[in-house]
Design a protein around this motif. Structure first.
Motif, PDB file in Angstrom:
ATOM      1  N   LEU A  84       0.850  -1.181   0.000  1.00  0.00           N
ATOM      2  CA  LEU A  84       0.000   0.000   0.000  1.00  0.00           C
ATOM      3  C   LEU A  84       0.890   1.236   0.000  1.00  0.00           C
ATOM      4  N   ARG A  85       0.481   2.259  -0.755  1.00  0.00           N
ATOM      5  CA  ARG A  85       1.185   3.541  -0.757  1.00  0.00           C
ATOM      6  C   ARG A  85       0.258   4.602  -0.184  1.00  0.00           C
ATOM      7  N   VAL A  86       0.785   5.364   0.769  1.00  0.00           N
ATOM      8  CA  VAL A  86      -0.015   6.374   1.458  1.00  0.00           C
ATOM      9  C   VAL A  86       0.594   7.748   1.203  1.00  0.00           C
ATOM     10  N   PRO A  87      -0.205   8.711   0.739  1.00  0.00           N
ATOM     11  CA  PRO A  87       0.325  10.056   0.477  1.00  0.00           C
ATOM     12  C   PRO A  87       0.432  10.895   1.736  1.00  0.00           C
ATOM     13  N   PHE A  88       1.615  11.456   1.984  1.00  0.00           N
ATOM     14  CA  PHE A  88       1.815  12.477   3.001  1.00  0.00           C
ATOM     15  C   PHE A  88       2.067  13.777   2.243  1.00  0.00           C
ATOM     16  N   GLY A  89       1.017  14.560   2.026  1.00  0.00           N
ATOM     17  CA  GLY A  89       1.178  15.701   1.139  1.00  0.00           C
ATOM     18  C   GLY A  89       1.478  15.184  -0.256  1.00  0.00           C
ATOM     19  N   GLU A  90       2.631  15.585  -0.777  1.00  0.00           N
ATOM     20  CA  GLU A  90       3.046  15.121  -2.101  1.00  0.00           C
ATOM     21  C   GLU A  90       3.986  13.922  -2.025  1.00  0.00           C
ATOM     22  N   GLU A  91       4.267  13.456  -0.825  1.00  0.00           N
ATOM     23  CA  GLU A  91       5.207  12.354  -0.629  1.00  0.00           C
ATOM     24  C   GLU A  91       4.453  11.037  -0.458  1.00  0.00           C
ATOM     25  N   LEU A 268      19.521  21.554  10.701  1.00  0.00           N
ATOM     26  CA  LEU A 268      19.515  20.789   9.453  1.00  0.00           C
ATOM     27  C   LEU A 268      20.755  19.905   9.348  1.00  0.00           C
ATOM     28  N   ALA A 269      21.904  20.438   9.678  1.00  0.00           N
ATOM     29  CA  ALA A 269      23.144  19.659   9.603  1.00  0.00           C
ATOM     30  C   ALA A 269      23.107  18.478  10.560  1.00  0.00           C
ATOM     31  N   ALA A 270      22.584  18.682  11.750  1.00  0.00           N
ATOM     32  CA  ALA A 270      22.524  17.593  12.724  1.00  0.00           C
ATOM     33  C   ALA A 270      21.556  16.510  12.271  1.00  0.00           C
ATOM     34  N   LEU A 271      20.439  16.903  11.691  1.00  0.00           N
ATOM     35  CA  LEU A 271      19.438  15.936  11.245  1.00  0.00           C
ATOM     36  C   LEU A 271      19.919  15.130  10.051  1.00  0.00           C
ATOM     37  N   GLU A 272      20.630  15.766   9.141  1.00  0.00           N
ATOM     38  CA  GLU A 272      20.987  15.099   7.891  1.00  0.00           C
ATOM     39  C   GLU A 272      22.173  14.157   8.026  1.00  0.00           C
ATOM     40  N   ALA A 273      22.746  14.080   9.199  1.00  0.00           N
ATOM     41  CA  ALA A 273      23.865  13.154   9.406  1.00  0.00           C
ATOM     42  C   ALA A 273      23.412  11.717   9.550  1.00  0.00           C
ATOM     43  N   PRO A 395      13.929  17.621   6.469  1.00  0.00           N
ATOM     44  CA  PRO A 395      14.626  17.225   5.247  1.00  0.00           C
ATOM     45  C   PRO A 395      14.305  15.795   4.829  1.00  0.00           C
ATOM     46  N   VAL A 396      14.136  15.598   3.530  1.00  0.00           N
ATOM     47  CA  VAL A 396      13.979  14.260   2.937  1.00  0.00           C
ATOM     48  C   VAL A 396      14.905  14.213   1.728  1.00  0.00           C
ATOM     49  N   GLY A 397      16.094  13.668   1.918  1.00  0.00           N
ATOM     50  CA  GLY A 397      17.078  13.713   0.841  1.00  0.00           C
ATOM     51  C   GLY A 397      17.443  15.154   0.523  1.00  0.00           C
ATOM     52  N   GLU A 398      17.377  15.542  -0.760  1.00  0.00           N
ATOM     53  CA  GLU A 398      17.691  16.908  -1.173  1.00  0.00           C
ATOM     54  C   GLU A 398      16.509  17.850  -1.018  1.00  0.00           C
ATOM     55  N   ARG A 419      19.123  22.874  -3.536  1.00  0.00           N
ATOM     56  CA  ARG A 419      18.123  22.124  -2.792  1.00  0.00           C
ATOM     57  C   ARG A 419      16.721  22.473  -3.298  1.00  0.00           C
ATOM     58  N   THR A 420      15.809  21.511  -3.148  1.00  0.00           N
ATOM     59  CA  THR A 420      14.408  21.737  -3.494  1.00  0.00           C
ATOM     60  C   THR A 420      13.635  22.044  -2.217  1.00  0.00           C
ATOM     61  N   ILE A 421      12.832  23.099  -2.248  1.00  0.00           N
ATOM     62  CA  ILE A 421      12.047  23.498  -1.088  1.00  0.00           C
ATOM     63  C   ILE A 421      10.570  23.269  -1.387  1.00  0.00           C
ATOM     64  N   ARG A 422       9.906  22.506  -0.538  1.00  0.00           N
ATOM     65  CA  ARG A 422       8.456  22.327  -0.631  1.00  0.00           C
ATOM     66  C   ARG A 422       7.827  23.160   0.480  1.00  0.00           C
ATOM     67  N   ARG A 423       7.179  24.256   0.086  1.00  0.00           N
ATOM     68  CA  ARG A 423       6.578  25.168   1.057  1.00  0.00           C
ATOM     69  C   ARG A 423       5.129  24.759   1.302  1.00  0.00           C
ATOM     70  N   TRP A 424       4.850  24.325   2.526  1.00  0.00           N
ATOM     71  CA  TRP A 424       3.505  23.888   2.875  1.00  0.00           C
ATOM     72  C   TRP A 424       2.624  25.101   3.142  1.00  0.00           C
TER      73      TRP A 424
END
Length: 455
Positions: A84-91, A268-273, A395-398, A419-424
């Motif tokens: 099953l695939r579930v949409p979280f917004g556009e993800e 962001l740096a701490a999370l992306e490690a 962050p989710v990847g880039e 980077r790509t920014i998705r503004r909610w």
């Protein structure tokens, strides 16, 4: 000293705990009652047949312990799961469901262990608030309605259709969530205790459904389950000693990398490690009049799409949470989890007074929300509610997902870097849900329709 309070993901959940505190109950008593209430009021997020992690601080002894009541890996073999695939917004997030995705429940045993170790109110009294909610129904808050719409393909399968889409339409904000079978389930839990799920009437119903639908749980799996107490992971942030949970959560490592004085770029740096998994969770935090504290995070996963007939108990789907299954699972062992109930003390050295008790829900966003709120309270001196209300990014990847209010200049600079920014468009439950109680006050996440209640 911290003022006694309960912060949780639903007003009814928080009120159930506050009522028990008002009767002289301990933080453990209130957490058990609130959690059972969440298994009625927040069944889009959690349920009795799921699992969780807690941290408990005993003010008299100064001791803090983690409690692992997460799900265990069954020993049986069953039918293939349904993708099953579930949409979280556009993800789109990938899951697998069905009765064979159900792992061995741990939450009932965990609540029993928490009560036996630190409770002082009779077990039957702790079940009463949840039983009352199940008897009359619970109004659906906005954030839960939004989550239900996202999870509708699972929540309306089989028995779930009559619960979440009575008459064919999904429940709307303010409409009552009615789960009449939970009345019987909670009566069994009240009268038989937590053992009902492992060797009693609920266990019999669970095993019967699992056999009928080719699941994997066995009688031996239920009978051998045990909650586990352990020492918390210890780290520091902003000169405070922080006790939390390690493992897949990566929270201790993230805090050790994080300089809250560096603002959003440092977070962001701490999370992306590191990379962490997804899931659906809820959280509650309690501090009682004696200064004891309990933080408890629970989950069903997505939910398998199977409910116990006549009991309205949704099976968990933890074996189908593909991001949790990162290595071969050991039958009888615990599944990994990123849950991280957390306590912060006012000095890095042992012996400091409790300053903040908090936890977060939200799968991959759990760590982001938790670390951000910790930094805002401990470094910036923000009140817990103000810290929780601050706009978040994840962050989710880039890709960077960002709520309105995140520094626009910084986001634009990231875009110039590729980077790509998705503004909610607004605050959203995607960005997690934090419940916190501290010296500066208490807070609950509006993204999850959370509230704080005082005894």
């Amino acid at each position: 000293m911290i003022k006694a309070a309960v912060a949780a993901g639903h007003p009814a959940t928080a009120q159930a705990g506050a009522d028990i505190l008002g009767e002289g109950g301990s933080a453990a008593d209130a957490a058990v009652a609130a959690c059972l209430a969440s298994c009625v009021a927040e069944t889009v997020m959690t349920g009795l047949l799921g699992g969780g992690h807690a941290i408990y601080f005993d003010a008299a002894t100064g001791e803090a312990r983690n409690l692992d009541c997460f799900v265990a890996v069954p020993t049986g073999a069953g039918a293939p799961m349904k993708s099953l695939r579930v949409p979280f917004g556009e993800e789109l997030v990938h899951y697998a469901i069905g009765a064979s995705s159900c792992a061995v429940p741990g939450l009932p045993a965990g609540l029993d262990a928490l009560w036996r170790a630190h409770g002082r109110v009779p077990w039957k009294r702790l079940v009463e608030p949840a039983l009352q909610l199940a008897s009359v129904g619970v109004a659906m808050p906005a954030a839960h309605v939004s989550c239900l719409a996202m999870l509708a393909p699972v929540m309306t399968m089989r028995e779930g259709g009559a619960i979440y889409a009575p008459g064919g339409d999904l429940l709307a904000e303010g409409e009552p969530l009615r789960q009449p079978g939970l009345v019987r389930a909670l009566e069994l839990l009240r009268d038989e205790g937590a053992s009902s799920v492992y060797s009693g009437t609920i266990a019999h119903s669970l095993l019967e459904l699992v056999r009928e639908r080719d699941g994997v749980i066995t009688t031996g799996d239920l009978g051998s389950y045990e909650p586990l107490w352990a020492d918390p992971a210890v780290t520091e942030l902003a000169g405070r000693r922080v006790l939390t949970r390690g493992g897949l959560s990566d929270v201790p490592e993230t805090l050790s990398r994080y300089d809250p004085g560096g603002g959003a770029p440092a977070l962001l740096a701490a999370l992306e490690a590191a990379d962490v998994p997804d899931g659906h969770t809820t959280n509650l935090s309690v501090v009682d009049a004696d200064g004891n504290a309990c933080v408890l995070t629970t989950s069903l996963g997505l939910g398998s799409g199977d409910w116990l007939p006549g009991l309205d108990l949704h099976l968990n789907s933890m074996l189908g949470e593909t991001d949790l299954v990162r290595s071969p699972l050991r039958p009888g062992g615990r599944m990994p989890s990123m849950m991280a109930p957390t306590l912060a003390f006012d000095r890095a050295a042992a012996g400091g007074a409790l300053e903040l008790a908090l936890g977060a829900a939200g799968g991959t966003r759990l760590r982001t929300a938790l670390v951000g709120v910790l930094g805002a309270v401990l470094h910036d001196g923000a009140e817990p509610q103000a810290a929780i209300d601050r706009p978040r990014f994840h962050p989710v990847g880039e890709l960077i997902n960002a709520e309105p209010g995140v520094d626009a200049d910084w986001l634009s600079a990231l875009e110039r870097q590729g980077r790509t920014i998705r503004r909610w468009a607004g605050r959203h439950h995607y960005f997690g849900g934090v419940s916190a109680i501290g010296r500066l006050g208490s807070g609950a996440d509006p993204r999850r329709s959370g509230e704080v209640r005082l005894p």
